[in-house]
Write a protein that holds these residues in place. Structure first.
Motif, short mmCIF file in Angstrom:
data_model
loop_
_atom_site.label_atom_id
_atom_site.label_comp_id
_atom_site.label_asym_id
_atom_site.label_seq_id
_atom_site.Cartn_x
_atom_site.Cartn_y
_atom_site.Cartn_z
N SER A 10 -49.95 20.77 22.51
CA SER A 10 -49.37 19.46 22.23
C SER A 10 -50.26 18.34 22.76
CB SER A 10 -47.99 19.36 22.86
OG SER A 10 -47.48 18.07 22.68
N TYR A 31 -46.37 25.47 22.86
CA TYR A 31 -45.14 25.87 22.19
C TYR A 31 -45.46 26.62 20.90
CZ TYR A 31 -46.19 21.65 19.51
OH TYR A 31 -46.81 20.71 18.76
N ASP A 32 -44.45 27.34 20.38
CA ASP A 32 -44.56 28.09 19.13
C ASP A 32 -44.56 27.10 17.97
OD1 ASP A 32 -43.33 29.39 16.67
OD2 ASP A 32 -43.67 31.15 17.95
N SER A 33 -45.53 27.22 17.08
CA SER A 33 -45.65 26.27 15.97
C SER A 33 -44.52 26.40 14.95
CB SER A 33 -47.00 26.44 15.26
OG SER A 33 -47.11 27.73 14.72
N SER A 34 -43.87 27.56 14.88
CA SER A 34 -42.78 27.76 13.92
C SER A 34 -41.44 27.28 14.43
CB SER A 34 -42.65 29.24 13.56
OG SER A 34 -43.83 29.72 12.99
N THR A 35 -41.17 27.55 15.71
CA THR A 35 -39.85 27.27 16.26
C THR A 35 -39.81 26.07 17.19
OG1 THR A 35 -40.19 28.68 18.18
CG2 THR A 35 -39.30 29.74 16.19
N SER A 36 -40.98 25.59 17.59
CA SER A 36 -41.11 24.51 18.57
C SER A 36 -40.58 24.90 19.95
CB SER A 36 -40.43 23.22 18.08
OG SER A 36 -41.06 22.76 16.92
N GLU A 37 -40.37 26.19 20.16
CA GLU A 37 -39.92 26.67 21.47
C GLU A 37 -41.10 26.73 22.43
OE1 GLU A 37 -36.78 27.59 22.55
OE2 GLU A 37 -36.08 26.74 20.66
#
Length: 92
Positions: A10, A31-37
């Motif tokens: 980020s 963070y995970d690019s798919s889930t934003s977690e």
């Protein structure tokens, strides 16, 4: 099947600041690019071969000298990603 998600570093949260000793503190969040977690336990490795891991919030903090740096992010099940950054003593 192993998930091949790219780690996203980020740049909105990425920052650095330098202290009187000439070292700069680099901070960021992964963070995970798919889930934003946020991702816990990601290896954050700098050019000198040393680094740190992300905490439970996906955040990291590490002290480096000013100048250009290549930061590598690795995590099991994800494609490694490298970012080039240039840290100046006046950055904040």
């Amino acid at each position: 099947m192993m998930r091949q998600t790219v780690l996203l570093f980020s740049t909105l949260i990425f920052s650095s600041f330098c202290i009187a000793t000439g070292q700069c503190i680099v901070r960021g969040k992964v963070y995970d690019s798919s889930t934003s977690e946020p991702l816990h336990g990601v290896y954050v490795i700098f050019e000198n071969g040393q680094g740190t891991t992300t905490d439970q919030s996906g955040k990291f903090r590490y002290s480096v000298p000013p100048g250009p740096q290549v930061v590598k992010f690795t995590f099991i099940g994800y494609t490694p990603e490298s970012k080039s950054i240039d840290i100046s003593p006046g950055d904040s």
